[in-house]
Design a protein around this motif. Structure first.
Motif, PDB file in Angstrom:
ATOM      1  N   UNK A 121       0.827  -1.206   0.000  1.00 53.71           N
ATOM      2  CA  UNK A 121       0.000   0.000   0.000  1.00 53.71           C
ATOM      3  C   UNK A 121       0.858   1.251   0.000  1.00 53.71           C
ATOM      4  N   UNK A 122       1.963   1.258   0.743  1.00 50.89           N
ATOM      5  CA  UNK A 122       2.858   2.415   0.737  1.00 50.89           C
ATOM      6  C   UNK A 122       3.421   2.645  -0.662  1.00 50.89           C
ATOM      7  N   UNK A 123       3.687   1.549  -1.381  1.00 50.39           N
ATOM      8  CA  UNK A 123       4.159   1.660  -2.763  1.00 50.39           C
ATOM      9  C   UNK A 123       3.074   2.260  -3.642  1.00 50.39           C
ATOM     10  N   UNK A 124       1.836   1.861  -3.410  1.00 51.98           N
ATOM     11  CA  UNK A 124       0.731   2.399  -4.213  1.00 51.98           C
ATOM     12  C   UNK A 124       0.538   3.889  -3.944  1.00 51.98           C
ATOM     13  N   UNK A 125       0.741   4.311  -2.710  1.00 51.87           N
ATOM     14  CA  UNK A 125       0.652   5.739  -2.389  1.00 51.87           C
ATOM     15  C   UNK A 125       1.656   6.518  -3.238  1.00 51.87           C
ATOM     16  N   UNK A 126       2.870   5.973  -3.373  1.00 52.39           N
ATOM     17  CA  UNK A 126       3.871   6.629  -4.219  1.00 52.39           C
ATOM     18  C   UNK A 126       3.423   6.706  -5.662  1.00 52.39           C
ATOM     19  N   UNK A 137      -6.070  11.691 -12.478  1.00 53.66           N
ATOM     20  CA  UNK A 137      -4.648  11.701 -12.133  1.00 53.66           C
ATOM     21  C   UNK A 137      -4.252  12.858 -11.214  1.00 53.66           C
ATOM     22  N   UNK A 138      -3.284  12.581 -10.359  1.00 53.98           N
ATOM     23  CA  UNK A 138      -2.697  13.564  -9.458  1.00 53.98           C
ATOM     24  C   UNK A 138      -1.208  13.615  -9.752  1.00 53.98           C
ATOM     25  N   UNK A 139      -0.670  14.821  -9.953  1.00 60.70           N
ATOM     26  CA  UNK A 139       0.759  14.980 -10.237  1.00 60.70           C
ATOM     27  C   UNK A 139       1.378  15.927  -9.205  1.00 60.70           C
ATOM     28  N   UNK A 140       2.165  15.358  -8.293  1.00 67.42           N
ATOM     29  CA  UNK A 140       2.873  16.162  -7.293  1.00 67.42           C
ATOM     30  C   UNK A 140       4.358  15.914  -7.484  1.00 67.42           C
ATOM     31  N   UNK A 141       5.099  16.969  -7.793  1.00 69.31           N
ATOM     32  CA  UNK A 141       6.526  16.812  -8.055  1.00 69.31           C
ATOM     33  C   UNK A 141       7.270  16.392  -6.791  1.00 69.31           C
ATOM     34  N   UNK A 142       8.358  15.631  -7.009  1.00 65.53           N
ATOM     35  CA  UNK A 142       9.021  14.958  -5.893  1.00 65.53           C
ATOM     36  C   UNK A 142       9.597  15.915  -4.848  1.00 65.53           C
ATOM     37  N   UNK A 143      10.022  17.081  -5.246  1.00 65.04           N
ATOM     38  CA  UNK A 143      10.600  18.017  -4.279  1.00 65.04           C
ATOM     39  C   UNK A 143       9.627  18.290  -3.143  1.00 65.04           C
ATOM     40  N   UNK A 144       8.343  18.364  -3.453  1.00 66.00           N
ATOM     41  CA  UNK A 144       7.323  18.636  -2.435  1.00 66.00           C
ATOM     42  C   UNK A 144       7.044  17.379  -1.589  1.00 66.00           C
ATOM     43  N   UNK A 145       7.110  16.221  -2.225  1.00 67.51           N
ATOM     44  CA  UNK A 145       6.916  14.962  -1.505  1.00 67.51           C
ATOM     45  C   UNK A 145       7.991  14.796  -0.443  1.00 67.51           C
ATOM     46  N   UNK A 183      11.187   6.500   5.928  1.00 72.50           N
ATOM     47  CA  UNK A 183      12.227   6.501   4.908  1.00 72.50           C
ATOM     48  C   UNK A 183      12.005   5.411   3.866  1.00 72.50           C
ATOM     49  N   UNK A 184      11.397   4.302   4.248  1.00 73.82           N
ATOM     50  CA  UNK A 184      11.006   3.319   3.233  1.00 73.82           C
ATOM     51  C   UNK A 184       9.897   3.913   2.369  1.00 73.82           C
ATOM     52  N   UNK A 185       8.951   4.612   2.996  1.00 75.70           N
ATOM     53  CA  UNK A 185       7.910   5.282   2.212  1.00 75.70           C
ATOM     54  C   UNK A 185       8.539   6.291   1.254  1.00 75.70           C
ATOM     55  N   UNK A 186       9.549   6.998   1.707  1.00 74.99           N
ATOM     56  CA  UNK A 186      10.243   7.945   0.835  1.00 74.99           C
ATOM     57  C   UNK A 186      10.821   7.234  -0.386  1.00 74.99           C
ATOM     58  N   UNK A 187      11.427   6.062  -0.170  1.00 74.39           N
ATOM     59  CA  UNK A 187      11.962   5.301  -1.290  1.00 74.39           C
ATOM     60  C   UNK A 187      10.853   4.847  -2.226  1.00 74.39           C
ATOM     61  N   UNK A 188       9.705   4.472  -1.651  1.00 75.30           N
ATOM     62  CA  UNK A 188       8.598   3.989  -2.474  1.00 75.30           C
ATOM     63  C   UNK A 188       7.886   5.128  -3.203  1.00 75.30           C
ATOM     64  N   UNK A 189       8.164   6.355  -2.815  1.00 67.67           N
ATOM     65  CA  UNK A 189       7.800   7.507  -3.640  1.00 67.67           C
ATOM     66  C   UNK A 189       8.847   7.669  -4.744  1.00 67.67           C
ATOM     67  N   UNK A 190      10.107   7.699  -4.338  1.00 70.38           N
ATOM     68  CA  UNK A 190      11.190   7.993  -5.276  1.00 70.38           C
ATOM     69  C   UNK A 190      11.239   7.008  -6.441  1.00 70.38           C
TER      70      UNK A 190
END
Length: 278
Positions: A121-126, A137-145, A183-190
């Motif tokens: 689910x954390x991967x799906x959030x990313x 669709x939702x587009x949020x650039x990574x700098x803000x994430x 930080x794992x969630x951060x990776x699953x965003x990145x």
């Protein structure tokens, strides 16, 4: 091999981009995410859940301070260059709607991280923040994430370290555990933003359109009415982090300074909570 040294582990690079379970396993071993962290998250979830309403208000108060992040709530994209509604505020309908989901998401972070479903689910959030897997669709650039995740972690860390009744060893264990999850969630965003592993694109997972809060057709996030609610103490003007009112003395004889050193001070947050609770 040098006597007494550990054998070097092999990590298959392709698996990191085509097999989510392998990627999670690698991150867990690298971060030393263990049963101790899982135990800390399970017993500490009740403390984090008590903080969720205040944290949600603090986060959205921060996001609305900048036009580029506020823009996403109107246009569903941070790259849109048009004007932003100057009347958008903490209690605007679309902001209250997003707060519901952030409350449910933070509550999900307090669930069982020993299951693969938790990390899926954390991967799906990313994925959902790069315009994929959603009908709208939702587009949020990574700098803000990245900035928002850091802000959430900072807020949770301060709140837990300020808790008046938790022993220091418990605070440390919980701060470390929740930090690793973030930080794992951060990776699953990145992983959905960067181009690393591009040569394996044909073998990467393909997103399916699902409603927010669902994974593989199963409801993952709690119902909105089941999400942590504002407690009476916070509504009464008590600091949600220290448990003291602005005039209450602590063990050293000092009084609660709240979060006066932040833009998002307790007075603003508690006032917002009280307004929502009515």
């Amino acid at each position: 091999m040098i006597p007494g040294s550990r054998p070097m582990k092999h990590i298959d690079r392709k698996d990191l981009y085509t097999n989510l379970e392998a990627r999670i396993q690698y991150l867990h071993t690298f971060l030393d995410f263990s049963s101790n962290d899982i135990e800390a998250l399970i017993w500490g979830s009740k403390y984090i859940k008590q903080l969720i309403p205040a944290i949600v208000n603090i986060v959205y108060h921060k996001l609305l301070q900048y036009d580029i992040t506020a823009r996403a709530f109107e246009t569903r994209s941070t790259s849109y260059e048009g004007p932003v509604d100057p009347n958008l505020h903490d209690n605007s309908p679309q902001i209250l709607h997003r707060k519901m989901f952030l409350r449910a998401y933070l509550a999900k972070l307090c669930s069982d991280p020993s299951t693969l479903e938790f990390w899926e689910y954390l991967d799906k959030v990313g994925m959902m923040h790069v315009g994929r897997g959603r009908e709208h669709p939702l587009h949020v650039e990574y700098v803000h994430i990245g900035a928002c995740l850091s802000f959430i972690q900072d807020t949770i860390t301060e709140a837990l370290l300020s808790h008046p009744r938790l022993r220091m060893d418990k605070k440390i264990a919980l701060v470390k555990a929740i930090g690793k999850v973030i930080w794992v969630q951060n990776d699953l965003f990145a992983k959905w933003y960067v181009r690393d592993g591009e040569e394996f694109r044909d073998e990467m997972e393909q997103p399916e359109f699902e409603k927010e809060g669902y994974l593989n057709g199963k409801k993952i996030l709690a119902d909105i009415e089941d999400a942590p609610a504002l407690n009476a103490k916070s509504a009464a003007g008590v600091c949600p982090f220290t448990g003291k009112g602005s005039g209450d003395a602590d063990a050293t004889g000092g009084t609660c300074g709240g979060c006066a050193d932040k833009d998002d001070d307790c007075k603003t947050v508690v006032a917002s909570q009280t307004s929502e609770a009515k």
